[in-house]
Design a protein around this motif. Structure first.
Motif: not given
Length: 89
Positions: A1, A61-63, A66-69, A82, A84, A86
């Motif tokens: 991005s 969601k978390t990794y 990274k996370y998704i918000c 939505i 992502e 990183i």
């Protein structure tokens, strides 16, 4: 991005690496997974109307890196987004 984001517990700075736009926001944590961003400053004069606007964000969601918000719709943002994010540093 094209966006780079730096954040502390209370301040977020978003920089668009293509356009040079910089957005400064105060971060207010509501819970471990929800926060608001209140825009305090923008680098482009034509976007001054965004100052003071509040954006509600929910981490869905978390990794490890990274996370998704979900950034919720408001009068500046016409629909939910939505995103992502990183971690790069």
């Amino acid at each position: 991005s094209d966006w780079e984001i730096s954040r502390t517990d209370s301040i977020q700075i978003e920089t668009n690496t293509k356009s040079g736009l910089v957005i400064y926001s105060d971060v207010n944590w509501i819970s471990d997974c929800e926060f608001t961003l209140t825009c305090t400053k923008v680098s482009k004069p034509n976007l001054q109307h965004v100052i003071g606007k509040v954006f509600e964000v929910e981490i869905i969601k978390t990794y490890a890196n990274k996370y998704i918000c979900l950034s919720k719709q408001n009068d500046i943002q016409p629909k939910d987004l939505i995103l992502e994010l990183i971690k790069v540093k």
